[in-house]
Design a protein around this motif. Structure first.
Motif, PDB file in Angstrom:
ATOM      1  N   ARG A 148       0.850  -1.185   0.000  1.00 58.56           N
ATOM      2  CA  ARG A 148       0.000   0.000   0.000  1.00 58.56           C
ATOM      3  C   ARG A 148       0.887   1.236   0.000  1.00 58.56           C
ATOM      4  O   ARG A 148       1.899   1.282   0.697  1.00 58.56           O
ATOM      5  CB  ARG A 148      -0.934   0.034   1.212  1.00 58.56           C
ATOM      6  N   CYS A 149       0.436   2.237  -0.781  1.00 59.86           N
ATOM      7  CA  CYS A 149       1.234   3.447  -0.965  1.00 59.86           C
ATOM      8  C   CYS A 149       0.457   4.687  -0.529  1.00 59.86           C
ATOM      9  O   CYS A 149      -0.738   4.626  -0.242  1.00 59.86           O
ATOM     10  CB  CYS A 149       1.642   3.566  -2.433  1.00 59.86           C
ATOM     11  N   ALA A 150       1.165   5.807  -0.546  1.00 59.50           N
ATOM     12  CA  ALA A 150       0.606   7.051  -0.010  1.00 59.50           C
ATOM     13  C   ALA A 150      -0.603   7.542  -0.790  1.00 59.50           C
ATOM     14  O   ALA A 150      -1.466   8.233  -0.228  1.00 59.50           O
ATOM     15  CB  ALA A 150       1.683   8.128  -0.003  1.00 59.50           C
ATOM     16  N   GLN A 160      -4.893   3.215   8.072  1.00 59.58           N
ATOM     17  CA  GLN A 160      -5.655   2.668   6.949  1.00 59.58           C
ATOM     18  C   GLN A 160      -4.828   1.757   6.053  1.00 59.58           C
ATOM     19  O   GLN A 160      -5.323   0.741   5.564  1.00 59.58           O
ATOM     20  CB  GLN A 160      -6.269   3.799   6.121  1.00 59.58           C
ATOM     21  N   MET A 161      -3.567   2.093   5.814  1.00 58.13           N
ATOM     22  CA  MET A 161      -2.722   1.220   4.996  1.00 58.13           C
ATOM     23  C   MET A 161      -2.685  -0.187   5.568  1.00 58.13           C
ATOM     24  O   MET A 161      -2.836  -1.181   4.850  1.00 58.13           O
ATOM     25  CB  MET A 161      -1.284   1.762   4.943  1.00 58.13           C
ATOM     26  N   LEU A 166      -4.389  -5.982   5.891  1.00 57.69           N
ATOM     27  CA  LEU A 166      -4.966  -7.060   6.689  1.00 57.69           C
ATOM     28  C   LEU A 166      -6.249  -7.590   6.060  1.00 57.69           C
ATOM     29  O   LEU A 166      -6.476  -8.810   6.023  1.00 57.69           O
ATOM     30  CB  LEU A 166      -5.248  -6.563   8.104  1.00 57.69           C
ATOM     31  N   HIS A 167      -7.078  -6.687   5.554  1.00 55.76           N
ATOM     32  CA  HIS A 167      -8.339  -7.101   4.923  1.00 55.76           C
ATOM     33  C   HIS A 167      -8.056  -7.935   3.672  1.00 55.76           C
ATOM     34  O   HIS A 167      -8.682  -8.981   3.465  1.00 55.76           O
ATOM     35  CB  HIS A 167      -9.164  -5.866   4.561  1.00 55.76           C
ATOM     36  N   GLU A 168      -7.104  -7.476   2.866  1.00 53.40           N
ATOM     37  CA  GLU A 168      -6.780  -8.201   1.624  1.00 53.40           C
ATOM     38  C   GLU A 168      -6.254  -9.596   1.916  1.00 53.40           C
ATOM     39  O   GLU A 168      -6.604 -10.563   1.215  1.00 53.40           O
ATOM     40  CB  GLU A 168      -5.746  -7.416   0.820  1.00 53.40           C
TER      41      GLU A 168
END
Length: 228
Positions: A148-150, A160-161, A166-168
């Motif tokens: 995940r990126c900015a 949120q990242m 974790l969700h993925e």
């Protein structure tokens, strides 16, 4: 001195049930702090803004560019902000020759973690195109299950990242470990009760990292294998 280092490593707690290790990039995987600092200062000169100190620039490493610019150049209008971003990107990618090597032992550690059936991810303040460029230059993309990126989530230290990762991967925070070199990384993980390991070879030292109750503080990436 070596005896002291050996004792510190031996005293580190070993974490159980680690299914995922999430790495910050700049200052954790790659020794890029020097180029970030020099590029940001050069961009300020080019944009005719007050040049921030080296210390000030180091404090924003890991943040997304908007909050970083807010901290370094408060009150700058949007047009000037876009100009500054363009100068920074060009200087970092085209003109600055400050070396950005991987920290010693990084690829070997990634390989060992993969061999141990541990998933790997990146959570970085870089934009996606920046991380893609780093993956291409280093050949490390093959080790990571996701990233995940900015420009894909709220800026650190918002979690949120990590929540998206974790969700993925369908894992709870308690089975993951965040590895990073800044207070932003530690705060991000602490916000969702994710275990965290601080690394001292980047921006923040042991005194800052210890404020966020990390499971361990290490001085080099290979020491990570002593606690996972």
């Amino acid at each position: 001195m070596q005896n002291v280092v050996d004792k510190l490593v031996a005293d580190m707690p070993v974490m159980d049930k680690v299914s995922l290790v999430i790495f910050d990039w700049d200052g954790t995987v790659m020794d890029s702090v020097g180029r970030i600092v020099s590029s940001m200062r050069a961009a300020a000169v080019k944009a005719e803004l007050i040049v921030p100190s080296e210390f000030a620039v180091k404090q924003i490493i890991g943040l997304s560019l908007d909050p970083a610019f807010d901290m370094l150049f408060p009150g700058v209008e949007e047009a000037k902000r876009q100009q500054l971003f363009s100068h920074y990107r060009d200087h970092y990618t085209l003109y600055d020759t400050t070396p950005t090597p991987l920290f010693a032992g990084v690829e070997q550690v990634l390989q060992q973690l993969k061999d141990n059936n541990i998933k790997l991810a990146v959570a970085t303040g870089k934009q996606r195109r920046g991380l893609k460029r780093m993956f291409a230059e280093t050949g490390l993309e093959k080790y990571f299950d996701t990233s995940r990126c900015a420009d894909e989530a709220q800026s650190k230290p918002h979690p949120q990242m990590l929540q998206q990762i974790l969700h993925e991967l369908d894992l709870p925070a308690q089975q993951a470990v965040m590895v990073g070199d800044t207070s932003h990384d530690m705060k991000m993980a602490q916000a969702i009760a994710m275990p965290r390991v601080g690394v001292t070879h980047g921006v923040h030292g042991r005194d800052v990292l210890s404020r966020f109750a990390p499971k361990a503080i290490i001085d080099s990436i290979p020491e990570l294998l002593q606690v996972i």
